[in-house]
Write a protein that holds these residues in place. Structure first.
Motif, mmCIF file in Angstrom:
data_model
loop_
_atom_site.group_PDB
_atom_site.id
_atom_site.type_symbol
_atom_site.label_atom_id
_atom_site.label_comp_id
_atom_site.label_asym_id
_atom_site.label_seq_id
_atom_site.Cartn_x
_atom_site.Cartn_y
_atom_site.Cartn_z
ATOM 1 N N ALA A 70 38.696 44.240 34.945
ATOM 2 C CA ALA A 70 37.697 44.483 33.900
ATOM 3 C C ALA A 70 37.694 43.378 32.854
ATOM 4 N N ALA A 71 38.842 42.715 32.698
ATOM 5 C CA ALA A 71 38.960 41.665 31.686
ATOM 6 C C ALA A 71 38.474 40.315 32.171
ATOM 7 N N GLN A 72 38.052 40.209 33.439
ATOM 8 C CA GLN A 72 37.623 38.927 33.984
ATOM 9 C C GLN A 72 36.375 38.414 33.277
ATOM 10 N N VAL A 73 36.395 37.127 32.973
ATOM 11 C CA VAL A 73 35.253 36.475 32.351
ATOM 12 C C VAL A 73 34.392 35.850 33.449
ATOM 13 N N GLY A 74 33.090 36.053 33.381
ATOM 14 C CA GLY A 74 32.208 35.485 34.390
ATOM 15 C C GLY A 74 31.585 36.563 35.251
ATOM 16 N N VAL A 124 36.956 36.377 51.135
ATOM 17 C CA VAL A 124 36.670 35.361 50.112
ATOM 18 C C VAL A 124 37.752 35.464 49.047
ATOM 19 N N ILE A 125 38.283 34.324 48.629
ATOM 20 C CA ILE A 125 39.331 34.310 47.627
ATOM 21 C C ILE A 125 38.762 33.770 46.315
ATOM 22 N N HIS A 126 38.994 34.506 45.232
ATOM 23 C CA HIS A 126 38.488 34.135 43.915
ATOM 24 C C HIS A 126 39.666 33.739 43.024
ATOM 25 N N PRO A 127 39.710 32.502 42.533
ATOM 26 C CA PRO A 127 40.812 32.088 41.655
ATOM 27 C C PRO A 127 40.759 32.821 40.316
ATOM 28 N N ASP A 128 41.920 32.891 39.663
ATOM 29 C CA ASP A 128 42.037 33.475 38.333
ATOM 30 C C ASP A 128 42.341 32.362 37.340
ATOM 31 N N ALA A 129 41.755 32.433 36.157
ATOM 32 C CA ALA A 129 41.895 31.362 35.176
ATOM 33 C C ALA A 129 43.334 31.158 34.737
ATOM 34 N N TRP A 134 45.228 35.903 42.633
ATOM 35 C CA TRP A 134 43.872 35.712 43.139
ATOM 36 C C TRP A 134 43.237 37.089 43.358
ATOM 37 N N TRP A 135 41.900 37.088 43.400
ATOM 38 C CA TRP A 135 41.163 38.290 43.768
ATOM 39 C C TRP A 135 40.603 38.094 45.176
ATOM 40 N N ILE A 136 40.741 39.119 46.001
ATOM 41 C CA ILE A 136 40.369 39.034 47.416
ATOM 42 C C ILE A 136 39.215 39.988 47.724
ATOM 43 N N THR A 137 38.134 39.442 48.309
ATOM 44 C CA THR A 137 37.002 40.248 48.750
ATOM 45 C C THR A 137 36.873 40.135 50.268
ATOM 46 N N PRO A 138 37.298 41.135 51.033
ATOM 47 C CA PRO A 138 37.144 41.084 52.494
ATOM 48 C C PRO A 138 35.674 41.059 52.909
ATOM 49 N N LEU A 139 35.395 40.361 54.005
ATOM 50 C CA LEU A 139 34.028 40.293 54.517
ATOM 51 C C LEU A 139 33.622 41.598 55.192
#
Length: 328
Positions: A70-74, A124-129, A134-139
């Motif tokens: 929830a705290a992610q920016v963007g 898909v792998i999403h980097p964290d600032a 990392w955040w992972i979104t399976p296809l």
């Protein structure tokens, strides 16, 4: 209610080195040796949630990941997992989680690139600032429940293995990642490659918890508090620790921080020494559990009470921890 300070240690950094933390803490605030130190059964995050969350704390997935997301920016993330770099302690017949490993920006970028290339067909792998996970979104949808690291520290592997229909798939991904790490560590010319890094840890992104109707006033700093704000938790006030300590009546306030090093220890020590704050509770990480430090200013007629030494305090805490571990 006296003011409370929670060190969430949500990445288990201090929990992995509890003795060093307490030694440094007491050096900064010696009056805490006069406090009552009690070992708690829950890690700091669960102890905090016990005051704020309606659900049973034995829910399948910790809400920590939902709060951090929830705290992610963007752009909003539809991530199903949080992936963390960890150190697993290997034994002959089993293994256990020992620590979440911090990474330099250089190592984090190299791992992000390698993981993205290797698993491009599955998630898909999403980097964290902050370069801590990392955040992972399976296809494709993945039905598996994976625990948050702080809830599994120092426990044997069979107690925290992924659960659910697709648990074997998550274990397969983890095994592939361990091989990638081994290859990178062996071929890497990076001087800042962490020697303790030997695995990556999947934690499920759970649902946002239902907050209690009656909540304490929360204040503080860090990623956890940012997530609580973003999740629209009521009762949060922008209040620094110095402001809390300077408040005439700071009762009922719960002050939250991610790391014990970020606290204004000089201000806290001064407030205790001058009697500006006569009582407080400080909840700290201690291995896979927590320690509640209950300080109350002693009346003058108790000057004869002898302050325990740091060595005695550590020995008492170790004895209590060992006793609780053996009884489980």
């Amino acid at each position: 209610m006296i003011p409370q300070i929670y060190i969430t240690d949500y990445l288990s950094t201090a929990a992995a080195q509890p003795v060093e933390m307490i030694q440094a803490l007491v050096a900064r605030c010696p009056l805490l040796l006069n406090a009552e130190w009690t070992l708690g059964a829950l890690p700091p995050m669960k102890a905090l949630f016990a005051q704020c969350v309606e659900e049973d704390l034995n829910q399948a997935v910790s809400p920590v990941t939902a709060i951090l997301k929830a705290a992610q920016v963007g752009p909003a993330l539809d991530a199903a997992f949080c992936l963390l770099p960890v150190h697993l302690g290997m034994r002959r017949d089993t293994f256990s989680l020992q620590a979440v490993v911090p990474l330099s920006a250089h190592v984090y970028a190299a791992l992000t690139e390698r993981l993205s290339a290797h698993f491009a067909d599955v998630f898909v792998i999403h980097p964290d600032a902050a370069h801590r996970y990392w955040w992972i979104t399976p296809l494709k949808p993945v039905d598996a429940l994976c625990q948050w690291p702080q809830d599994c520290l120092y426990q044997q592997a069979f107690q925290w293995q992924p659960q659910g229909p697709d648990a074997a798939l998550v274990r397969q991904w983890t095994n592939e990642m361990q091989m990638l790490l081994h290859q990178l560590a062996g071929a890497s010319a990076m001087e800042d490659w962490p020697q303790t890094l030997n695995s990556l840890w999947f934690a499920s992104v759970g649902e946002m918890p239902r907050w209690r109707q009656s909540l304490p006033t929360l204040a503080g700093q860090g990623h956890v508090l940012d997530g609580l704000k973003a999740s629209q938790l009521p009762g949060i006030q922008p209040l620094s620790l110095a402001a809390l300590l300077a408040h005439t009546h700071p009762r009922g306030v719960v002050w939250v921080a991610d790391d014990w090093q970020t606290l204004e220890w000089k201000a806290l020590s001064s407030a205790l020494e001058t009697g500006q704050v006569s009582a407080l509770t400080l909840v700290l990480p201690f291995a896979e559990r927590s320690v509640a430090v209950h300080y109350k200013k002693q009346p003058r007629w108790q000057f004869w009470r002898k302050t325990p030494s740091l060595d005695i305090l550590l020995q008492q805490l170790e004895t209590k921890l060992t006793a609780t571990q053996s009884s489980v």
